[in-house]
Each structure stands twice: as C-alpha cells, then as structure tokens.
Design a protein around this motif. Structure first.
Motif, PDB file in Angstrom:
ATOM      1  N   GLN A   1     -29.241 -35.413  35.229  1.00  0.00           N
ATOM      2  CA  GLN A   1     -28.352 -35.903  36.590  1.00  0.00           C
ATOM      3  C   GLN A   1     -27.123 -34.774  36.747  1.00  0.00           C
ATOM      4  O   GLN A   1     -26.906 -34.674  38.191  1.00  0.00           O
ATOM      5  CB  GLN A   1     -27.835 -37.396  36.274  1.00  0.00           C
ATOM      6  CG  GLN A   1     -28.985 -38.446  36.224  1.00  0.00           C
ATOM      7  CD  GLN A   1     -28.610 -39.852  35.992  1.00  0.00           C
ATOM      8  OE1 GLN A   1     -27.428 -39.895  35.658  1.00  0.00           O
ATOM      9  NE2 GLN A   1     -29.271 -40.585  36.050  1.00  0.00           N
ATOM     10  N   ASP A   2     -26.430 -34.394  35.984  1.00  0.00           N
ATOM     11  CA  ASP A   2     -25.287 -33.699  36.290  1.00  0.00           C
ATOM     12  C   ASP A   2     -25.901 -32.124  37.003  1.00  0.00           C
ATOM     13  O   ASP A   2     -25.352 -31.632  37.678  1.00  0.00           O
ATOM     14  CB  ASP A   2     -24.669 -33.114  35.050  1.00  0.00           C
ATOM     15  CG  ASP A   2     -23.775 -34.599  34.504  1.00  0.00           C
ATOM     16  OD1 ASP A   2     -23.659 -35.267  35.414  1.00  0.00           O
ATOM     17  OD2 ASP A   2     -23.195 -34.523  33.434  1.00  0.00           O
ATOM     18  N   GLN A   3     -27.052 -31.799  36.343  1.00  0.00           N
ATOM     19  CA  GLN A   3     -27.843 -30.489  36.993  1.00  0.00           C
ATOM     20  C   GLN A   3     -28.154 -30.633  38.607  1.00  0.00           C
ATOM     21  O   GLN A   3     -27.985 -29.823  39.310  1.00  0.00           O
ATOM     22  CB  GLN A   3     -29.014 -29.961  36.155  1.00  0.00           C
ATOM     23  CG  GLN A   3     -28.304 -29.609  34.762  1.00  0.00           C
ATOM     24  CD  GLN A   3     -29.804 -29.309  33.940  1.00  0.00           C
ATOM     25  OE1 GLN A   3     -30.935 -29.355  34.358  1.00  0.00           O
ATOM     26  NE2 GLN A   3     -29.534 -28.864  32.527  1.00  0.00           N
TER      27      GLN A   3
ATOM     28  N   LEU B   1     -29.708 -40.913  26.511  1.00  0.00           N
ATOM     29  CA  LEU B   1     -28.681 -40.950  27.310  1.00  0.00           C
ATOM     30  C   LEU B   1     -28.152 -39.733  27.522  1.00  0.00           C
ATOM     31  O   LEU B   1     -27.803 -39.424  28.738  1.00  0.00           O
ATOM     32  CB  LEU B   1     -27.621 -42.003  26.880  1.00  0.00           C
ATOM     33  CG  LEU B   1     -28.158 -43.702  26.946  1.00  0.00           C
ATOM     34  CD1 LEU B   1     -26.848 -44.129  26.099  1.00  0.00           C
ATOM     35  CD2 LEU B   1     -28.000 -43.982  28.321  1.00  0.00           C
ATOM     36  N   ALA B   2     -27.918 -39.041  26.348  1.00  0.00           N
ATOM     37  CA  ALA B   2     -27.339 -37.569  26.707  1.00  0.00           C
ATOM     38  C   ALA B   2     -28.403 -36.683  27.484  1.00  0.00           C
ATOM     39  O   ALA B   2     -27.727 -35.974  28.480  1.00  0.00           O
ATOM     40  CB  ALA B   2     -26.927 -36.921  25.602  1.00  0.00           C
ATOM     41  N   SER B   3     -29.327 -36.765  27.318  1.00  0.00           N
ATOM     42  CA  SER B   3     -30.454 -35.731  28.095  1.00  0.00           C
ATOM     43  C   SER B   3     -30.586 -36.148  29.440  1.00  0.00           C
ATOM     44  O   SER B   3     -30.638 -35.511  30.337  1.00  0.00           O
ATOM     45  CB  SER B   3     -32.023 -35.826  27.354  1.00  0.00           C
ATOM     46  OG  SER B   3     -32.341 -37.026  27.438  1.00  0.00           O
TER      47      SER B   3
ATOM     48  N   LEU C   1     -21.456 -37.120  25.114  1.00  0.00           N
ATOM     49  CA  LEU C   1     -21.934 -37.875  25.874  1.00  0.00           C
ATOM     50  C   LEU C   1     -21.005 -38.137  26.894  1.00  0.00           C
ATOM     51  O   LEU C   1     -19.919 -38.514  26.867  1.00  0.00           O
ATOM     52  CB  LEU C   1     -22.157 -39.213  25.219  1.00  0.00           C
ATOM     53  CG  LEU C   1     -23.088 -40.107  26.287  1.00  0.00           C
ATOM     54  CD1 LEU C   1     -24.578 -39.957  26.606  1.00  0.00           C
ATOM     55  CD2 LEU C   1     -23.420 -41.615  25.761  1.00  0.00           C
ATOM     56  N   GLU C   2     -21.532 -37.662  28.184  1.00  0.00           N
ATOM     57  CA  GLU C   2     -20.515 -37.660  29.306  1.00  0.00           C
ATOM     58  C   GLU C   2     -20.706 -38.598  30.170  1.00  0.00           C
ATOM     59  O   GLU C   2     -22.032 -39.087  30.508  1.00  0.00           O
ATOM     60  CB  GLU C   2     -20.431 -36.301  30.072  1.00  0.00           C
ATOM     61  CG  GLU C   2     -20.081 -35.115  29.357  1.00  0.00           C
ATOM     62  CD  GLU C   2     -20.210 -33.924  30.007  1.00  0.00           C
ATOM     63  OE1 GLU C   2     -20.141 -33.748  31.285  1.00  0.00           O
ATOM     64  OE2 GLU C   2     -20.035 -32.641  29.428  1.00  0.00           O
TER      65      GLU C   2
ATOM     66  N   VAL D   1     -30.410 -46.242  17.090  1.00  0.00           N
ATOM     67  CA  VAL D   1     -29.250 -45.864  18.076  1.00  0.00           C
ATOM     68  C   VAL D   1     -29.171 -44.388  18.373  1.00  0.00           C
ATOM     69  O   VAL D   1     -28.899 -43.912  19.403  1.00  0.00           O
ATOM     70  CB  VAL D   1     -27.930 -46.396  17.377  1.00  0.00           C
ATOM     71  CG1 VAL D   1     -26.525 -45.976  17.864  1.00  0.00           C
ATOM     72  CG2 VAL D   1     -27.857 -47.850  17.415  1.00  0.00           C
ATOM     73  N   ILE D   2     -29.178 -43.672  17.282  1.00  0.00           N
ATOM     74  CA  ILE D   2     -29.284 -42.065  17.401  1.00  0.00           C
ATOM     75  C   ILE D   2     -30.265 -41.686  18.356  1.00  0.00           C
ATOM     76  O   ILE D   2     -29.839 -41.074  19.349  1.00  0.00           O
ATOM     77  CB  ILE D   2     -29.586 -41.529  16.170  1.00  0.00           C
ATOM     78  CG1 ILE D   2     -28.281 -41.550  15.175  1.00  0.00           C
ATOM     79  CG2 ILE D   2     -29.850 -40.002  16.369  1.00  0.00           C
ATOM     80  CD1 ILE D   2     -28.528 -41.010  13.931  1.00  0.00           C
ATOM     81  N   GLU D   3     -31.500 -42.404  18.330  1.00  0.00           N
ATOM     82  CA  GLU D   3     -32.523 -42.206  19.280  1.00  0.00           C
ATOM     83  C   GLU D   3     -32.072 -42.389  21.059  1.00  0.00           C
ATOM     84  O   GLU D   3     -32.164 -41.481  21.786  1.00  0.00           O
ATOM     85  CB  GLU D   3     -33.764 -42.593  19.087  1.00  0.00           C
ATOM     86  CG  GLU D   3     -34.948 -42.191  20.009  1.00  0.00           C
ATOM     87  CD  GLU D   3     -36.401 -43.225  19.625  1.00  0.00           C
ATOM     88  OE1 GLU D   3     -37.085 -43.557  20.471  1.00  0.00           O
ATOM     89  OE2 GLU D   3     -36.576 -43.131  18.352  1.00  0.00           O
TER      90      GLU D   3
END
Length: 111
Positions: A108-110, A101-103, A46-47, A94-96
């Motif tokens: 957003q980074d792309q 958040l990661a996706s 997670l960035e 929490v995993i979900e």
C-alpha cells in the motif's frame, strides 16, 4: 480532561489517525507476559499500526484489558476501522499474520 469531554478526545484521535496514516491497532496478549524476539522484530518493522502489548500489569484502556489470551497461547488482535477481527492464537500463527500485515502495508505504501 477526558472525563469532561470524551467525544472531543475521540474526535482528536480520529483526526490524528488520519493525519498519521494509522491503519489500525494491534493488541498482543500473552499468558506469561513474554514476547518472542521474532514477533518483537516484526512489530518494529510494521508501519501504520498502533501496537499495544497487554501484559496485565501496565495501565491500559479498558477496551484493551478485555482482550484475553485464547487457549493459553500468545494471542493477536488486529483492529481496523473501529472493529477487531477474529483473534489469532499461537506463536506461529501470530508470526504468519504479522508477516501478512507487513507485506500488505508495504504494498500500500508503494502505490
């Protein structure tokens, strides 16, 4: 130093978060102080988030200490723009949320 100029430190942290593209903070609280491997792996991928694990033994800011375990389950707090969303309790939940958040972060980074 923080006690002498707390607002200066807040300003510094705000500037740092903008510069480093920090999207928010994640606080995880566990009753047994255990963090499942799947969650640990997701956090590593997670960035853009500052991750704090409140194991109740480490010295953490008072704001983090106030985050409690809900229903004796692993609990996730996601805070963005100086406000925390409703906490999420339970390992699978929490995993979900971490996957979401990661996706979102990757999209957003792309752009």
């Amino acid at each position: 130093a923080i006690n002498r100029a707390p607002m200066g430190h807040i300003g510094f942290l705000n500037a740092l978060s903008v510069t480093m593209n920090i999207k928010g903070e994640i606080v995880i609280v566990s009753e047994d102080n255990q963090l499942p491997d799947k969650i640990r792996d997701l956090l590593l991928d997670l960035e853009g988030y500052v991750v704090i694990i409140n194991d109740r033994t480490s010295k953490v800011p008072q704001l983090v200490k106030e985050k409690e375990v809900i229903d004796s389950k692993l609990t996730l707090y996601v805070c963005e723009n100086f406000s925390c969303k409703t906490p999420i309790a339970g390992e699978s939940e929490v995993i979900e949320r971490l996957i979401q958040l990661a996706s979102t972060s990757a999209l957003q980074d792309q752009q």
